[in-house]
Design an enzyme around this catalytic site. Structure first.
Site, PDB file in Angstrom:
ATOM      1  N   ASP A 128       0.842  -1.456   0.058  1.00  0.00           N
ATOM      2  CA  ASP A 128      -0.196  -0.042   0.334  1.00  0.00           C
ATOM      3  C   ASP A 128       0.685   0.772  -0.258  1.00  0.00           C
ATOM      4  OD1 ASP A 128      -2.229   1.511   0.402  1.00  0.00           O
ATOM      5  OD2 ASP A 128      -3.611   0.003   0.997  1.00  0.00           O
TER       6      ASP A 128
ATOM      7  N   HIS B 152      -3.785   6.224   3.486  1.00  0.00           N
ATOM      8  CA  HIS B 152      -4.523   4.803   3.080  1.00  0.00           C
ATOM      9  C   HIS B 152      -4.010   3.930   3.533  1.00  0.00           C
ATOM     10  CE1 HIS B 152      -6.350   2.172  -0.430  1.00  0.00           C
ATOM     11  NE2 HIS B 152      -6.906   2.864  -0.179  1.00  0.00           N
TER      12      HIS B 152
ATOM     13  N   SER C  53     -11.132  -0.817  -1.027  1.00  0.00           N
ATOM     14  CA  SER C  53     -10.137  -0.697  -0.112  1.00  0.00           C
ATOM     15  C   SER C  53     -10.564  -0.745   1.663  1.00  0.00           C
ATOM     16  CB  SER C  53      -9.522   0.879  -0.427  1.00  0.00           C
ATOM     17  OG  SER C  53      -8.216   1.324  -1.521  1.00  0.00           O
TER      18      SER C  53
END
Length: 768
Positions: A147, A216, A556
């Site tokens: 990620d 994220h 996600s």
């Protein structure tokens, strides 16, 4: 030094782009190495040398080959990444030792009440039959995240009271930059991979480190395996104890995404490192923009290729299905060796109330609690009516930056229409900068009823398209429209939850319609989890607010919920294969909401397996599924043979250990927990095999045939006398001539011993 050299190379390449021959980064894929995880550094060095020799045979010298290669994959993936002219790449693709050559492409990120909603706790207490207890909270399982990195200071990754790192772990924290990511007994690995990105888009790489500057990666990792952190919230919303699915698991971070994008060669390098270091589960919340053109493109896509090698080595890979819903044939990451996750809602909402000058009220949603003085109404104006001369009406309608006239907006609530590639929070910033006191974010017709809560910078609410039409009617009915927005609140126990998020990508998979995708759904809307403190949770540069936790939505966010469950299953059943764990999650999922009604789409229509696969994940059931559908690496190899890959291809992929059968079986016979028949012509027989992972027992089949399809199961009774025993059965389907032409129709098959219910969705498209 290496990073600086790559930047210089990138600059030179850009300067000479007009005069030099066009070059690009490519991955030259050769299959698998003949050795395993215990290979020596000498084995790796020989593999690197062989890559230099192979490329030198085309470019003319070893030195030229060394200069061109920027990754040599020497551990579990055999191949290299190099900067090549197109002509050289074409020659490499024709070399007899090369399986495929893929140009580098960019993948994009698919951008906490959720665990309680899945019955793993109640009232803050862990239930006696919770998978958390069976799986020891994921103790000593290692979950790897590919990620955007990690914010290591987050309390979700503290190592207080944790035992020493498992000796089998080979990873480390490699950052040398100031403020790089250090290891501890919870966060046991941190590596970055950006050589491809530095060559392709050098401006997006801020520096060589694993620190998360976007949020994220921190959010997804803490969702999968963050520790218990009491009193977590985003500006007071969703207040409670933040936790991951496997809170005692160890975590490792492989930063392969930079400013929202992830380059092919970096992603493959991340997969190889995670597998070699000793990860048990890999969570991947990004993917290509659109499904692959066809199955022959499988070895041209980084996640598909990297996850296959991970699965061969016994590592479970969980992927987000993408955010291109609610349209069909939008699901990505659809390879049968990964678990593909759709996004669903939880029973929590953040409502506020919009009150109009005619006393009519509308329900909106927001994460902004500022008070607009509840006893006062403020003038309303459409963004389109406040456009500055230098902006088009369309831009002003979307409240684009610098497009609103302060003279017309000051002291008013502005109606902004969602869309136009303007971030929702940025619309509010535009209104605030122009002197507005509030914002109504109105859905357009295409967005329908899909509304999302955002941490706006001023009093704001988001309303559905239906409510927006009513708002416009009111505004046109009076010369002085006015309104007020109440502070939002946290509401629990929302009915008809879960439902499928409007953005969640749907099947069928046009790339591979023989396998039903997505596999399962999991919470992916308004999820509270850890966040970077490098930027605001809104990710708007002008917003100076910071928070250790943020609320985000996307597949996600759904993906790491299932990754956490996989970690718990690995702890509870260390010898289960990735396919067995996926089967347990799929066959125990549920398709009803909290009212007992069928799960629905956001528009109210009943959802189908193309939206949720086998259903919404139910972790407590998954720890004791009774029976599972297992697939070995040879099973996947056979499936690839059925897809049309040759024995030569599979020999490279298996290091010469596998040969395609003379007559590969139908693709529908892959031993998958769901059944998909994309082109039924008259009749077909599908084979499946079940493995007992529980007590001895007698399982009986029951089923509901898809509409217009005759269906039988043979045998209807399976008797298992011991754990590990396997039994085969057949499902026969036949079309009814007078009921053709309806497209895909849906049914189900259930095997039960009275305690366990092993469910499989069935989708059939009857053509003849």
């Amino acid at each position: 030094m290496a990073g600086r050299a790559l930047l210089i190379l990138a600059a030179v390449l850009l300067l000479c782009a007009a005069e030099c021959r066009l070059v690009h980064s490519y991955v030259v894929y050769l299959g698998a190495h003949p050795y395993g995880r215990e290979a020596t550094t000498e084995d790796h060095a020989r593999a690197t040398e062989s890559h230099h020799e192979l490329l030198a045979s085309v470019v003319g010298s070893k030195q030229a080959a060394r200069d061109a290669i920027f990754y040599s994959y020497t551990k579990n993936i055999n191949g290299f990444a190099a900067y090549l002219e197109e002509e050289v790449a074409t020659q490499m693709a024709e070399h007899p030792d090369v399986l495929t050559v893929m140009p580098s492409k960019m993948m994009k990120l698919h951008t906490t009440r959720s665990w309680g909603f899945m019955d793993m706790e109640r009232g803050g207490q862990v239930l006696p039959d919770s998978i958390w207890k069976h799986g020891k909270f994921g103790q000593n399982v290692i979950i790897a995240s590919l990620d955007s990195g990690v914010w290591p200071e987050s309390n979700s990754f503290n190592d207080e009271g944790m035992a020493p790192v498992p000796k089998r772990w080979k990873g480390s924290c490699t950052d040398t930059a100031k403020y790089g990511v250090p290891c501890n007994k919870k966060l046991i690995g941190a590596k970055y991979f950006n050589k491809d990105m530095l060559l392709s888009h050098p401006a997006v790489v801020d520096r060589n480190w694993t620190r998360d500057t976007e949020g994220h990666g921190t959010h997804t990792l803490s969702t999968a395996a963050g520790r218990f952190v009491p009193r977590a919230s985003l500006f007071g919303y969703a207040n409670g104890t933040a936790k991951g699915g496997a809170p005692r698991a160890r975590v490792a971070v492989y930063k392969v995404c930079w400013t929202g994008e992830c380059a092919t060669a970096d992603v493959i390098a991340g997969f190889e490192a995670a597998v070699h270091d000793g990860a048990d589960v890999i969570t991947v919340s990004f993917g290509v923009d659109a499904p692959l053109a066809d199955a022959s493109s499988y070895f041209h896509e980084a996640v598909t290729l990297g996850s296959l090698h991970a699965t061969i080595h016994g590592v479970a890979v969980v992927c987000s299905g993408g955010n291109a819903g609610p349209f069909e044939d939008t699901v990505v990451n659809s390879a049968p060796w990964v678990t593909t996750v759709a996004a669903s809602t939880v029973d929590r909402d953040f409502p506020d109330q919009l009150t109009l000058g005619n006393n009519a009220t509308m329900r909106g949603i927001s994460l902004e609690a500022s008070d607009l003085h509840s006893n006062k109404l403020f003038p309303l104006i459409n963004g389109s009516s406040a456009a500055l001369p230098n902006c088009t009406v369309n831009l002003a309608t979307n409240c684009a930056t610098g497009c609103l006239d302060p003279a017309k907006v000051k002291g008013k609530i502005v109606v902004c229409v969602r869309g136009g590639d303007v971030p929702r929070v940025m619309m509010g910033m535009t209104v605030l900068n122009a002197g507005g006191v509030g914002m109504i974010l109105a859905n357009g017709e295409m967005d329908g009823n899909d509304i999302q809560a955002d941490p706006h910078v001023l009093p704001a609410t988001m309303i559905t398209y239906t409510e927006a039409v009513s708002l416009y009617n009111y505004m046109s009915s009076t010369p002085e429209p006015a309104a007020n927005i109440s502070p939002s609140k946290t509401e629990l126990g929302v009915k008809n939850s879960p439902s499928i998020a409007a953005f969640s990508a749907h099947g069928p998979s046009g790339t591979l319609p023989y396998v039903l995708k997505p596999d399962v759904a999991a919470p992916g809307v308004d999820i509270l989890a850890a966040f970077t403190e490098y930027v605001s949770p809104t990710e708007v540069a002008a917003d100076k607010r910071r928070s250790e936790y943020a609320i985000m939505s996307g597949t996600s966010m759904a993906c790491p919920h299932v990754s956490g469950v996989m970690g718990l299953l690995k702890a509870a059943h260390p010898n289960w294969s990735p396919a067995m764990m996926r089967s347990a999650v799929m066959t125990t999922a549920r398709t009803q909401d909290n009212t007992g009604a069928p799960m629905r789409e956001m528009d109210g229509k009943e959802a189908t397996p193309f939206a949720y696969g086998s259903g919404n994940v139910h972790p407590n059931r998954a720890v004791d599924p009774g029976l599972v559908y297992d697939i070995t690496p040879n099973g996947y190899f056979t499936f690839l043979c059925s897809l049309g890959f040759s024995t030569k291809d599979l020999s490279r992929l298996s290091s010469g250990k596998f040969t395609c059968p003379a007559k590969p079986p139908p693709m529908e016979d892959l031993n998958y927990p769901s059944i998909a028949v994309p082109a039924l012509r008259h009749r077909m027989t599908i084979k499946r095999r079940l493995k007992n992972v529980g007590r001895p027992g007698t399982y009986r089949a029951s089923w509901r045939a898809p509409f217009g399809v005759n269906m039988t199961v043979d045998p209807t009774v399976l008797i298992f006398e011991k754990a590990g025993e396997e039994k085969e059965f057949k499902v026969k389907v036949a079309s009814e001539k007078d009921k053709l032409g309806r497209g895909y129709v849906f049914g189900k098959l259930v095997w039960s011993d009275g305690t366990h219910y092993v469910r499989s969705p069935i989708v059939v498209n009857a053509l003849d």
